[in-house]
Scaffold this motif. Sequence first.
Motif, short mmCIF file in Angstrom:
data_model
loop_
_atom_site.label_atom_id
_atom_site.label_comp_id
_atom_site.label_asym_id
_atom_site.label_seq_id
_atom_site.Cartn_x
_atom_site.Cartn_y
_atom_site.Cartn_z
N LEU A 1 43.62 41.12 50.93
CA LEU A 1 44.36 42.36 50.66
C LEU A 1 45.55 42.51 51.60
O LEU A 1 46.63 42.95 51.20
CB LEU A 1 43.43 43.57 50.80
CG LEU A 1 42.41 43.79 49.68
CD1 LEU A 1 41.44 44.90 50.07
CD2 LEU A 1 43.11 44.15 48.37
N ARG A 2 45.34 42.16 52.86
CA ARG A 2 46.44 42.23 53.84
C ARG A 2 47.60 41.33 53.42
O ARG A 2 48.77 41.73 53.48
CB ARG A 2 45.94 41.83 55.23
CG ARG A 2 45.25 42.97 55.98
CD ARG A 2 44.54 42.48 57.23
NE ARG A 2 45.35 41.60 58.05
CZ ARG A 2 46.21 42.01 58.99
NH1 ARG A 2 46.38 43.31 59.21
NH2 ARG A 2 46.88 41.14 59.71
N LEU B 1 33.32 40.72 53.22
CA LEU B 1 34.22 41.86 53.25
C LEU B 1 35.46 41.54 54.08
O LEU B 1 36.59 41.88 53.68
CB LEU B 1 33.50 43.09 53.83
CG LEU B 1 34.31 44.39 53.88
CD1 LEU B 1 34.79 44.81 52.50
CD2 LEU B 1 33.47 45.51 54.52
N ARG B 2 35.28 40.85 55.22
CA ARG B 2 36.42 40.48 56.04
C ARG B 2 37.35 39.52 55.29
O ARG B 2 38.58 39.64 55.37
CB ARG B 2 35.95 39.85 57.35
CG ARG B 2 35.51 40.86 58.39
CD ARG B 2 35.33 40.20 59.76
NE ARG B 2 34.17 39.32 59.77
CZ ARG B 2 32.94 39.72 60.10
NH1 ARG B 2 32.73 40.98 60.45
NH2 ARG B 2 31.94 38.86 60.11
N ALA C 1 41.32 50.12 55.19
CA ALA C 1 40.56 49.62 56.34
C ALA C 1 39.12 49.41 55.92
O ALA C 1 38.65 49.99 54.93
CB ALA C 1 40.64 50.61 57.50
N THR C 2 38.41 48.60 56.68
CA THR C 2 36.97 48.44 56.46
C THR C 2 36.16 49.34 57.38
O THR C 2 34.93 49.33 57.34
CB THR C 2 36.55 46.98 56.68
OG1 THR C 2 36.94 46.57 57.99
CG2 THR C 2 37.21 46.08 55.64
N PRO D 1 35.90 49.84 42.74
CA PRO D 1 36.53 49.41 43.99
C PRO D 1 35.58 48.59 44.84
O PRO D 1 34.36 48.66 44.70
CB PRO D 1 36.90 50.73 44.68
CG PRO D 1 36.81 51.77 43.61
CD PRO D 1 35.78 51.29 42.65
N LEU D 2 36.13 47.84 45.75
CA LEU D 2 35.37 47.00 46.66
C LEU D 2 34.53 47.87 47.60
O LEU D 2 35.07 48.70 48.33
CB LEU D 2 36.33 46.13 47.47
CG LEU D 2 35.73 45.21 48.53
CD1 LEU D 2 34.86 44.14 47.87
CD2 LEU D 2 36.85 44.57 49.36
N PRO D 3 33.20 47.73 47.61
CA PRO D 3 32.37 48.51 48.54
C PRO D 3 32.74 48.18 49.99
O PRO D 3 33.00 47.03 50.33
CB PRO D 3 30.94 48.05 48.22
CG PRO D 3 31.02 47.49 46.84
CD PRO D 3 32.38 46.88 46.72
N GLY D 4 32.73 49.21 50.82
CA GLY D 4 33.04 49.01 52.24
C GLY D 4 34.50 49.15 52.57
O GLY D 4 34.88 49.08 53.75
#
Length: 764
Positions: free
Chosen positions: A239-240, A232-233, A295-296, A166-169
């Motif tokens: 993803l959103r 990450l943003r 969420a991040t 999975p994506l870290p953060g």
Amino acid sequence: MSISVSAPGKAFLIGEYAVLEGAPSLVTAVDVRAVAHAPREDGRGQQPTSVVACAHARVVEYLQQAGVAAAGDDGHPDVDTGRFYLGARKLGLGSSAAVTAAVVGYHLAAHGLDPRDPEVLPDALELAMAAHAEAQGGGGSGADVAAAVLGGTLRFEQGKAVPVHPLPGLHLAFVDAGYPAITSELVRRVRQGQAAHPARYSAAMDVLADASRSFIDAYLFDGDDPPDDDGLRERFERLRKATATHNHGLRLLQELAGATFITAEIATIVEQAEAMGLCAKPSGASGGDLVLIMATDRSALDRLGERLRRVHGLVLRTDLSAHAEGLRAEQRLPTNSRLAGFFKLSVENRRRAVAEATGLSMDRLRELDAGSFGVQRANHMIENVVGTLELPLAIATNFRINGRDFLVPMCVEEASVVAAASNAAKMIRAGGGFAAHSDPPWMIAQVQLTPALDAPADAEAAAHAIREAAERLLVLADEAHPRLLIRGGGARELEARVVDPAMLVVHVLVDCQDAMGANLLNTVAETVAPELEALTGWQAGLRILSNLSDRRCAHVSARIPPEALAGRGYTGPQVVDGIVSASRFAELDPYRATTHNKGIMNGVDAVVLATGNDWRAMEASAHAYAARDGRYEPLAIWRKDEAGWLEGRMSLPAAVGVVGGATRTHPVARLALEILGCQSGAELGQVMAAAGLASNLAALRALATEGISRGHMSLHARSVALGAGATGPEVEALARALVEHGEIKAERAMLLLQQMRARPRTDS
């Protein structure tokens, strides 16, 4: 030691329907586990379901062909799936796939094969896939079985599962939408829509497939350097967009099938998440059950959960964690809290029953012997020690919370508390047991500020300056406990409250994880106080935690069928009406509410004390919470639902932990936690709340029927008999005599004991 093997449930992250047409999906293992184990020694094994039977037959044949097992059949295991339930409602987390995997893993382990061995694991997956397909009559993608066997997070496409990172953060959570979804029915409706409108079906599937590919591309991590904040943003924004596309495709499928995929509750969750800049989508077939939130920032999930619960009555399930292990051996069997005739056993045999029910050894239970907590150990805990005071430690039975059985240690001197709680838990069990959830473990560190001699006394201006610097102050607060950050906790929010023109109070809300948190909160308050003084020119006064833990509540509810309440000459409906009337009495009158809540705390405090937690803090917080709206009110309320069942619910501040303090230093407290098997402070708080609600039900049922005195009479008589000097068999005989005379007093007890001892003894 008995073999016990478990397998996790699953949750789809994306591609639930697209995977049926060959598109990729992502599925993650959720740490809600089915546990396969040998039938218990009492001989009351389960009748195998079709899923268990198919898995059993497949793996036995495999073992025989491999020459590992003899030609005989050594019997199917029992499988505990309680954690897939919330009260009487089953959650859509792939329980049948988990059962299949657990049975396969159990038989492999029983014959010396480690199901996690890289050479064995592919066979375990193949066996589970085939057995599950057979039991389900074909259909389905198999992604749920792959998650149950392999664990972690998987990219699943055309029957093949590939573990991914999975994506870290990125943080995941699940919100309970409140309805059970029947996957087979929804898929059937989709297939009907496909047959009637193939073009519309293809269009909807194209949207869902595009969403799945876009989501996976943004979600996966290739193992190189993790993305920086900007990266990450950017990933999160993708993803959103992908989840919004997925939700659009799901609505197209909903229109095609003529079924409700996105309920009003799901729509609310998605809307609230999007309003906070998070992304959300239904997980699984939809129609109810769970909504995935991403969420991040972990604290953003907690804030969303608080808003959903307080405003919409929807629950963020803090106990559901993703990326769980696949097949694994368990160190203990699932607890069995239904111990018939437990109260009739000797102390030694009760210990044996607890050992059998929990999988603990009898040697561990020796910690309960007198003197295990000695004077020397006590001398290191507090000052001026001259001795110790022992209180009875008992086990309350019949408790089932969120589908899991608990034997509940209770330390209390008052007669009838344990028996009443056990009896009430049995009644609640008849309705599916307790359903419970918890707030995030947020606690409050307070800093008091008052004007310095040379500072303007403008409280609102000082509060504004503090709020403007909130982000910097939270970073400073985190520096006080860096290890807490590693465990996933830390400072979450900051509030500035003007309580008087000349007094300002700052709250730092801290996620304490599994600790009660008193010491770390005090340190946080001390750490931020100098910066608050510099910001405002005001002077810091008190710097300490608040014991009103109203942001850290355990919420528990129960439904009881009327027939489970009947007895003592009263029908079930009569008892329901009596309890509802008693509840209304407490809601209207603070004098009654005080006694109502004292009965609740009978159960709560007994568990708090048994587990080495701070019962004074629990008492203070509970009663302050009962008066939070300016009027003292009952913690628990009871109503009759449309079906005539009794419904009860309660919220209880539960600042308790499973690490630190006496939970670490007192041997009996450590053992009590082992008997419970609680995995977190939140779960321990739920047990305490359940014990309180059960104690309340028992008291109200007694009051609504024969009155409280008679219910207490026989147990109180035993205490009076002991006080009069009775020993051994004399205790029960004298207690019966006191009840028969209807006068349970010390003077009567001593007189009756003298008469008993004066009678000539006859040999039997």
